[in-house]
Design a protein around this motif. Structure first.
Motif, PDB file in Angstrom:
ATOM      1  N   GLU A 180       0.849  -1.173   0.000  1.00 46.28           N
ATOM      2  CA  GLU A 180       0.000   0.000   0.000  1.00 46.28           C
ATOM      3  C   GLU A 180       0.895   1.236   0.000  1.00 46.28           C
ATOM      4  OE1 GLU A 180      -3.153   0.135   2.851  1.00 46.28           O
ATOM      5  OE2 GLU A 180      -3.306  -2.057   2.875  1.00 46.28           O
ATOM      6  N   GLU A 181       0.376   2.336  -0.525  1.00 42.93           N
ATOM      7  CA  GLU A 181       1.169   3.561  -0.658  1.00 42.93           C
ATOM      8  C   GLU A 181       1.798   3.987   0.664  1.00 42.93           C
ATOM      9  OE1 GLU A 181       2.979   6.139  -3.114  1.00 42.93           O
ATOM     10  OE2 GLU A 181       1.545   4.628  -3.774  1.00 42.93           O
ATOM     11  N   ILE A 182       1.091   3.866   1.748  1.00 45.50           N
ATOM     12  CA  ILE A 182       1.600   4.305   3.059  1.00 45.50           C
ATOM     13  C   ILE A 182       2.752   3.420   3.553  1.00 45.50           C
ATOM     14  CG2 ILE A 182       0.011   2.975   4.505  1.00 45.50           C
ATOM     15  CD1 ILE A 182      -0.229   5.618   6.185  1.00 45.50           C
ATOM     16  N   GLN A 183       2.894   2.212   3.040  1.00 47.91           N
ATOM     17  CA  GLN A 183       3.937   1.280   3.481  1.00 47.91           C
ATOM     18  C   GLN A 183       5.216   1.402   2.668  1.00 47.91           C
ATOM     19  OE1 GLN A 183       1.715  -2.375   3.011  1.00 47.91           O
ATOM     20  NE2 GLN A 183       1.455  -2.539   5.228  1.00 47.91           N
ATOM     21  N   LYS A 184       5.184   2.145   1.569  1.00 55.86           N
ATOM     22  CA  LYS A 184       6.364   2.257   0.711  1.00 55.86           C
ATOM     23  C   LYS A 184       7.431   3.126   1.362  1.00 55.86           C
ATOM     24  CE  LYS A 184       4.085   1.547  -3.700  1.00 55.86           C
ATOM     25  NZ  LYS A 184       3.834   2.130  -5.013  1.00 55.86           N
ATOM     26  N   ALA A 185       8.666   2.732   1.176  1.00 54.35           N
ATOM     27  CA  ALA A 185       9.793   3.515   1.697  1.00 54.35           C
ATOM     28  C   ALA A 185       9.922   4.809   0.904  1.00 54.35           C
ATOM     29  CB  ALA A 185      11.084   2.716   1.585  1.00 54.35           C
TER      30      ALA A 185
END
Length: 55
Positions: free
Chosen positions: A7-12
């Motif tokens: 998910e977008e929020i989990q991307k570094a």
């Protein structure tokens, strides 16, 4: 089989950081000795710094 997408929020988030040459040499030596990547060590150091600051 493809790996599931994060998910977008989990991307570094990529960020460029500059070190003076002596700092970077010491960091590389530490990372080599501990068999860790520079990015791993910087993330751990930042997490500790933020914790120490109460953030």
């Amino acid at each position: 089989m493809a790996r599931p997408r994060k998910e977008e929020i989990q991307k570094a988030v990529r960020q460029s950081v500059s070190f003076d040459p002596e700092q970077f040499q010491r960091l590389q030596e530490y990372c080599t000795r501990e068999e860790r990547s520079v990015s791993w060590c910087v993330r751990k150091a930042m997490e500790q710094w933020l914790k120490d600051k109460g953030v």
